[in-house]
Design a protein around this motif. Structure first.
Motif, PDB file in Angstrom:
ATOM      1  N   ALA A 138       0.613  -1.089   0.193  1.00 16.24           N
ATOM      2  CA  ALA A 138      -0.026   0.008  -0.065  1.00 16.24           C
ATOM      3  C   ALA A 138       0.801   1.130   0.108  1.00 16.24           C
ATOM      4  N   ALA A 139       1.896   1.350   0.710  1.00 14.53           N
ATOM      5  CA  ALA A 139       2.822   2.286   0.818  1.00 14.53           C
ATOM      6  C   ALA A 139       3.369   2.652  -0.429  1.00 14.53           C
ATOM      7  N   PHE A 140       3.831   1.692  -1.299  1.00 10.60           N
ATOM      8  CA  PHE A 140       4.570   1.826  -2.650  1.00 10.60           C
ATOM      9  C   PHE A 140       3.453   2.167  -3.754  1.00 10.60           C
ATOM     10  N   LEU A 141       2.213   1.846  -3.431  1.00 11.07           N
ATOM     11  CA  LEU A 141       1.129   2.368  -4.252  1.00 11.07           C
ATOM     12  C   LEU A 141       1.222   3.822  -4.067  1.00 11.07           C
ATOM     13  N   VAL A 142       1.067   4.236  -3.037  1.00 11.28           N
ATOM     14  CA  VAL A 142       0.969   5.632  -2.507  1.00 11.28           C
ATOM     15  C   VAL A 142       2.329   6.491  -3.293  1.00 11.28           C
ATOM     16  N   LEU A 167       5.106  -2.891  -9.923  1.00 17.02           N
ATOM     17  CA  LEU A 167       5.356  -4.253  -9.572  1.00 17.02           C
ATOM     18  C   LEU A 167       6.743  -4.447  -9.220  1.00 17.02           C
ATOM     19  N   ALA A 168       7.699  -3.676  -9.659  1.00 14.61           N
ATOM     20  CA  ALA A 168       9.225  -3.881  -9.086  1.00 14.61           C
ATOM     21  C   ALA A 168       9.201  -3.628  -7.824  1.00 14.61           C
ATOM     22  N   LEU A 169       8.475  -2.730  -7.169  1.00 10.99           N
ATOM     23  CA  LEU A 169       8.594  -2.332  -5.873  1.00 10.99           C
ATOM     24  C   LEU A 169       8.051  -3.430  -5.063  1.00 10.99           C
ATOM     25  N   TRP A 170       7.187  -4.042  -5.419  1.00 13.49           N
ATOM     26  CA  TRP A 170       6.350  -5.078  -4.778  1.00 13.49           C
ATOM     27  C   TRP A 170       7.172  -6.333  -4.797  1.00 13.49           C
TER      28      TRP A 170
END
Length: 193
Positions: A45-49, A146-149
């Motif tokens: 969720a943080a990466f989405l933000v 996707l990369a961060l996840w």
């Protein structure tokens, strides 16, 4: 229109840039202590933000006061290292059972750690620049998220696997040492930048 090529290029660039970053370390430490799915939910969720901010702001993020961001990150790493080094647990060798921590508490901790530590990070600025370059926010955003996840997932699962072979006390001391080094680098950049 979505471009698989742009998403793949962004994925590769962001994945390689983020792999040696503090995200993997944060995920690894949280993954050794808490239920992996809870940790991943907060981190994801943080990466989405972060990606949404980078896409929305475009290259404007490069104008943020880098010194202040690095100073805050440095202080947070110092605090994290202090918590790891000075925590008094009854049985430090035993990982807390998932039932001991609620979904909201664990995912919230992962969310806040990543939200603050990654703000103004190289990959966020890189994502903003890629969004401006390709003028394809959906493809750039998809590739970056996707990369961060993927990096976060590797860190979290690596933490679970590592626990099978290395005592938690040693992992904690090593992680605290790495956090102190990262704090030093961040504070140095804040002062000298």
């Amino acid at each position: 229109m979505f471009s698989l090529t742009v998403a793949a290029v962004v994925f590769g660039v962001v994945f390689l840039a983020e792999l040696p970053d503090k995200t993997a370390l944060a995920g690894l430490m949280l993954g050794t202590r808490y239920r992996a799915s809870y940790v991943f939910a907060g981190v994801a969720a943080a990466f989405l933000v972060h990606v949404a901010l980078a896409i929305a702001a475009g290259s404007v993020l490069t104008l943020l006061p880098h010194r202040w961001v690095q100073g805050v990150v440095g202080v947070l790493f110092l605090a994290g290292a202090a918590v790891l080094l000075f925590r008094k647990d009854d049985d430090e060798e035993e990982v807390k059972k998932p039932a001991d921590q609620s979904f909201w508490k664990v995912s919230g901790a992962g969310f806040m750690m990543i939200l603050v530590a990654e703000f103004g990070d190289l990959t966020q600025i890189m994502t903003a620049n890629l969004a401006a370059r390709y003028d394809d926010p959906l493809s750039v955003g998809t590739g970056a998220v996707l990369a961060l996840w993927a990096v976060a997932g590797l860190g979290i699962m690596g933490g679970r696997t590592l626990m099978k072979y290395v005592p938690l006390k040693l992992i904690t001391k090593i992680a605290a040492g790495v956090m102190l080094v990262l704090a030093g680098f961040s504070l140095y950049e804040a002062v000298s930048g």
